[in-house]
Scaffold this motif. Structure first.
Motif, PDB file in Angstrom:
ATOM      1  N   ARG A 113      58.161  -8.931  30.366  1.00 12.95           N
ATOM      2  CA  ARG A 113      59.591  -9.002  30.666  1.00 12.95           C
ATOM      3  C   ARG A 113      59.428  -9.389  32.213  1.00 12.95           C
ATOM      4  O   ARG A 113      60.519 -10.261  32.672  1.00 12.95           O
ATOM      5  N   TRP A 116      59.086 -19.881  26.440  1.00 12.26           N
ATOM      6  CA  TRP A 116      58.494 -18.918  26.166  1.00 12.26           C
ATOM      7  C   TRP A 116      59.082 -17.715  25.427  1.00 12.26           C
ATOM      8  O   TRP A 116      60.546 -17.898  25.317  1.00 12.26           O
ATOM      9  N   THR A 117      58.498 -16.561  25.000  1.00 17.12           N
ATOM     10  CA  THR A 117      59.230 -15.549  24.423  1.00 17.12           C
ATOM     11  C   THR A 117      58.775 -14.106  25.134  1.00 17.12           C
ATOM     12  O   THR A 117      57.747 -14.333  25.975  1.00 17.12           O
ATOM     13  N   ILE A 118      59.416 -13.279  24.977  1.00 20.67           N
ATOM     14  CA  ILE A 118      59.198 -12.028  25.687  1.00 20.67           C
ATOM     15  C   ILE A 118      58.198 -11.081  24.725  1.00 20.67           C
ATOM     16  O   ILE A 118      58.600 -10.898  23.554  1.00 20.67           O
ATOM     17  N   ALA A 150      54.377 -22.064  29.054  1.00 21.96           N
ATOM     18  CA  ALA A 150      55.387 -21.505  29.036  1.00 21.96           C
ATOM     19  C   ALA A 150      56.532 -22.466  29.794  1.00 21.96           C
ATOM     20  O   ALA A 150      57.644 -22.473  29.692  1.00 21.96           O
ATOM     21  N   ASP A 156      58.921 -13.028  32.617  1.00 23.92           N
ATOM     22  CA  ASP A 156      60.111 -13.612  32.091  1.00 23.92           C
ATOM     23  C   ASP A 156      61.321 -13.764  33.275  1.00 23.92           C
ATOM     24  O   ASP A 156      61.580 -14.844  33.436  1.00 23.92           O
ATOM     25  N   GLU A 157      61.508 -12.690  33.796  1.00 24.72           N
ATOM     26  CA  GLU A 157      62.481 -12.655  35.164  1.00 24.72           C
ATOM     27  C   GLU A 157      62.018 -13.757  35.993  1.00 24.72           C
ATOM     28  O   GLU A 157      63.042 -14.373  36.693  1.00 24.72           O
ATOM     29  N   SER A 215      53.991 -15.607  24.695  1.00 29.07           N
ATOM     30  CA  SER A 215      54.670 -14.614  24.962  1.00 29.07           C
ATOM     31  C   SER A 215      54.252 -14.130  26.249  1.00 29.07           C
ATOM     32  O   SER A 215      53.055 -14.031  26.583  1.00 29.07           O
TER      33      SER A 215
END
Length: 60
Positions: free
Chosen positions: A12, A55-57, A50, A15-16, A9
């Motif tokens: 955010r 992956w997860t947020i 990842a 993630d972007e 995880s």
């Protein structure tokens, strides 16, 4: 859980960046270079998995 299925995880903002890199966006880290370099160094294993497995947020 085996490492081959490990999906870390990530925050955010990471993630972007990862999504932009996956889409080969040359400006993926624009404005976040220092923060990204620090995160990448601190969480290199998380980043490796990842990129391999997705992956997860993280919940905020």
């Amino acid at each position: 859980m085996s490492e081959s299925n490990y999906k870390p995880s990530v925050p955010r903002w990471v993630d972007e960046i990862l999504l932009k890199q996956k889409n080969q966006n040359a400006f993926a880290m624009l404005g976040e270079t220092k923060r990204w370099d620090e995160w990448k160094h601190r969480y290199s294993r998380k980043l490796k998995y990842a990129r391999l497995n997705g992956w997860t947020i993280e919940e905020e």
